[in-house]
Write a protein that holds these residues in place. Structure first.
Motif, mmCIF file in Angstrom:
data_model
loop_
_atom_site.group_PDB
_atom_site.id
_atom_site.type_symbol
_atom_site.label_atom_id
_atom_site.label_comp_id
_atom_site.label_asym_id
_atom_site.label_seq_id
_atom_site.Cartn_x
_atom_site.Cartn_y
_atom_site.Cartn_z
ATOM 1 N N ARG A 196 0.836 -1.203 0.000
ATOM 2 C CA ARG A 196 0.000 0.000 0.000
ATOM 3 C C ARG A 196 0.873 1.257 0.000
ATOM 4 N N ASP A 241 15.646 -7.350 -6.797
ATOM 5 C CA ASP A 241 14.206 -7.532 -6.958
ATOM 6 C C ASP A 241 13.391 -6.375 -6.416
ATOM 7 N N GLN A 243 14.061 -3.225 -7.539
ATOM 8 C CA GLN A 243 14.210 -2.130 -8.506
ATOM 9 C C GLN A 243 12.853 -1.746 -9.086
ATOM 10 N N GLU A 254 -0.783 3.426 -2.883
ATOM 11 C CA GLU A 254 -1.498 4.613 -2.400
ATOM 12 C C GLU A 254 -0.519 5.764 -2.177
ATOM 13 N N LEU A 255 0.649 5.415 -1.662
ATOM 14 C CA LEU A 255 1.649 6.438 -1.339
ATOM 15 C C LEU A 255 3.040 5.948 -1.748
ATOM 16 N N LYS A 272 4.845 6.262 -11.657
ATOM 17 C CA LYS A 272 4.082 7.507 -11.811
ATOM 18 C C LYS A 272 2.568 7.319 -11.759
ATOM 19 N N SER A 274 1.266 5.938 -9.146
ATOM 20 C CA SER A 274 0.958 5.882 -7.714
ATOM 21 C C SER A 274 -0.075 6.965 -7.391
ATOM 22 N N LYS A 275 -0.894 6.701 -6.363
ATOM 23 C CA LYS A 275 -1.957 7.661 -6.061
ATOM 24 C C LYS A 275 -1.358 8.981 -5.557
ATOM 25 N N VAL A 276 -0.538 8.897 -4.543
ATOM 26 C CA VAL A 276 0.112 10.105 -4.019
ATOM 27 C C VAL A 276 1.628 9.882 -4.061
ATOM 28 N N ILE A 277 2.342 10.867 -4.603
ATOM 29 C CA ILE A 277 3.801 10.752 -4.696
ATOM 30 C C ILE A 277 4.447 11.893 -3.916
ATOM 31 N N VAL A 278 5.391 11.526 -3.068
ATOM 32 C CA VAL A 278 6.156 12.493 -2.291
ATOM 33 C C VAL A 278 7.624 12.338 -2.682
ATOM 34 N N SER A 292 5.535 14.575 -8.773
ATOM 35 C CA SER A 292 5.189 14.464 -7.350
ATOM 36 C C SER A 292 3.957 15.292 -7.010
ATOM 37 N N ASP A 293 3.216 14.878 -5.999
ATOM 38 C CA ASP A 293 2.148 15.710 -5.452
ATOM 39 C C ASP A 293 2.740 16.728 -4.487
ATOM 40 N N LEU A 311 5.963 11.206 12.302
ATOM 41 C CA LEU A 311 4.831 10.303 12.128
ATOM 42 C C LEU A 311 4.370 9.726 13.460
#
Ligand code: FAD
Lengths: 312, 250
Positions: A196, A241, A243, A254-255, A272, A274-278, A292-293, A311
């Protein structure tokens, strides 16, 4: 007239990619059959029989299939293929190895890494490291394809569903190839392809030790899989594995957190969607920021521990 | 032992490929072309096996228009002994290529055939497996190591979860991953010398093989783009965004 899916499993359970292949298979509105080949596969066959949308499971159980070879699996698919309209697998190392062999044995073309099924013989698939999407139509009566698992939702399990399980024998096995061994990269992290959350690192981590020390605590906190760029793998900082990219695994979690990664197209091809990219990179012009988002222009060695800390 | 290496001419990996205005195809006119990176690993490995004394001859082959000769020159400059061009202006796809390569294999009788694991233009990754099927021989795909033994090769394959080792009885087909080796640089004098080495040319039509395409490209398009990213100033801000706006973390 039916769709035949080559199931992928680890000897105990089905890979999530197989559930996604079942969703892709529904596009033809034909009965969906799943081939489960391996050694001691009874539980896996039952698992497949309970997937919503599966009409039949073909179980092949033999000691020689404990470490399945492309030559043997391709022969099974050709034998089971009989009146199937479509033969389909996920675009994983396993599927990529077997399906082209099947297509050639059946004298038809193959479509790799399909992201959208447009019509019964028309597909969208990425070319040029995912920088272009081509819509392609096949002229063959029989369709052989691999699908990009992350582009399809996983089919659900319906305990009420118990598709019939039919057994098939192994007739002959290949004399050309012997299985010698395997090295399994042990990891406490979830599987990359289906996680996820993915935390990926680049060459900038500097060493295998730092790769772990900096990224593992963050991954642990987010229950994330670890990923890496080719540069990081080539430098020996991370196993092959994990990469991510054009020539590695394609993920769409998701992230996705990209740490010290420049954002070469060969890498972004694999993440690219992915739902949210940081992204965290100290170069204000890093290409990774364009996909990125959210991004932080900052030193990774300070920022990643701070993020882990924040976190809670 | 004799090795046949199949190479492909592709758009250089640094080129950002554009679309034709009508969306019918990519526009690669004038784009920088070169040898497919994985095929360079394939040649390099063949040369190393020769340098280790296992191999007597390394033959490079490509298929396509006359312009494809330049990747054969590259292979010769790296050290391949001979090169073969199968000339055709038919649009080649993996199945057609595998069929033509089979005809070359039947003429050349190599013990080992090495290809790249995928070409970086169509990203199909099919030709090696298809060729192995048509020849009825064993395949070792995505290999990161190869060793020669009596009558067979042992290969390490990169697979999901780690690596796998197989023994393939010769003749066999293997496909190279990038980590198989670091290809040598081609020095200018070698490139000059390669110009003098002969390239044997066959006309694909003379093989009497149907290599026509089974796949029809209808349109090409740019993939969905993402909105430009938002620059944040602190990890606190990031955590806040992920938690309350995107709700992707707990
Ligand atoms: C045929 C082919 C296939 C390929 N396939 C893949 C693939 O599947 N996957 C893949 O990933 N690559 C692939 N590549 C390689 C790809 O082109 C890039 O070279 C690679 O992705 C770059 O990895 P990187 O971002 O780790 O390294 P670099 O490009 O070197 O980037 C490092 C980044 O880290 C940043 N940085 C450095 N120090 C810090 C710090 N202290 N704090 C914050 N940021 C820092 C830098 O600003 C830079 O942006 C392929 C290449 C070819 C030719």
């Amino acid at each position: 007239m039916s769709v035949l899916i080559l199931a992928e499993h680890d000897g105990h359970t089905l890979k999530q990619a197989t559930y996604r292949a079942v969703t892709a298979a529904q596009h033809w509105q034909l009965p969906v059959h799943v081939l489960v080949a391996g050694h001691t596969t009874a539980a896996i066959a039952q698992e497949a029989a309970a997937i919503q949308g599966v009409a039949q499971v073909i179980q092949v159980d033999a000691a020689v299939l404990a470490h399945p070879l492309a030559e043997d699996i391709a022969d099974l698919l050709v034998r089971a293929g009989g009146d199937h309209t479509v033969i389909l697998a996920a675009h994983t190392a396993f599927g990529k190895n077997v399906l082209p062999r099947v297509a050639a044995l059946l004298d038809v073309a193959m479509l790799s890494d399909v992201v959208t099924i447009v019509g019964p013989k028309t597909y969208v698939r990425p070319i040029y490291a995912g920088s272009i999407y081509a819509t392609v139509e096949s002229i063959d009566a029989l369709q052989v394809l691999t699908i990009r698992a992350s582009s399809f939702a996983a089919a659900s399990v319906s305990p009420g569903n118990a598709a019939p399980i039919v057994m098939m024998d192994v007739s002959t096995t290949t004399a050309h190839v012997r299985w010698l061994g395997q090295v399994h990269n042990v990891s406490e992290r979830p599987e990359l392809a289906s996680a996820r959350v993915v935390v990926s690192g680049g060459r900038s981590l500097g060493s295998a030790e730092k790769f772990q020390v900096v990224l593992a605590p963050l991954a642990e906190k987010l229950d994330a899989a670890l990923g890496a760029t080719r540069a990081a793998v080539d430098a020996g900082f991370a196993p092959n594995d994990i990469q991510v990219g054009q020539t590695g695994t394609v993920v769409a979690p998701e992230l996705y957190i990209a740490v010290g990664i420049s954002g070469a197209v060969q890498h972004t091809a694999g993440m690219k969607d992915s739902k949210v990219i940081v992204a965290i990179n100290h170069d204000a012009d890093a290409a990774i920021f364009q996909v990125s988002d959210y991004y932080l222009v900052a030193d990774l060695f300070e920022t990643v521990p701070a993020l882990t800390e924040a976190l809670g | 032992m004799k090795i046949l290496v199949a190479v492909k001419r592709v758009v250089d990996y640094n080129v950002k490929v554009r679309l034709k205005p009508d969306g019918s195809d990519v526009d690669i006119a004038g784009a920088k072309m070169g040898i497919n990176p994985f095929d360079e690993n394939a040649i390099e490995e063949a040369l190393r096996l020769k340098e280790r004394g296992h191999v007597s001859e390394v033959v490079a082959v490509t298929l396509g228009m006359a312009a494809c000769q330049d990747v054969l020159r590259h292979a010769l400059a790296m050290g391949a002994d001979r090169a073969i061009l199968v000339e055709t202006d038919v649009l080649l796809q993996p199945l057609g290529i595998a069929r033509l390569l089979k005809a070359v294999v039947e003429r050349e009788q190599p013990d080992l055939i090495i290809l790249g694991k995928q070409a970086i233009d169509d990203d199909a990754g099919q030709t090696g497996q298809m060729l192995a099927a048509l020849l009825g021989v064993g395949q070792g795909t995505f290999i990161s190591a190869v060793d020669v033994h009596e009558g067979e090769v042992h290969v390490t394959r990169e697979v999901d979860g780690g690596t796998e080792t197989l023994a393939l009885r010769l003749p066999a087909v293997v496909t190279a991953d990038l980590r198989l080796n670091e290809p040598r640089y081609v020095k200018l004098p070698n490139l000059m010398m390669a110009k003098k080495k002969p390239i044997q040319t066959y006309q694909a039509v003379d093989f009497g093989i149907d290599a026509s395409p089974h796949l029809k490209q209808l349109t090409v398009a740019n993939p969905p783009t993402r909105k430009p990213g938002i620059k944040l100033d602190s990890v606190q801000e990031l955590v806040e965004k992920l938690r309350t706006e995107k709700k992707v973390i707990g």
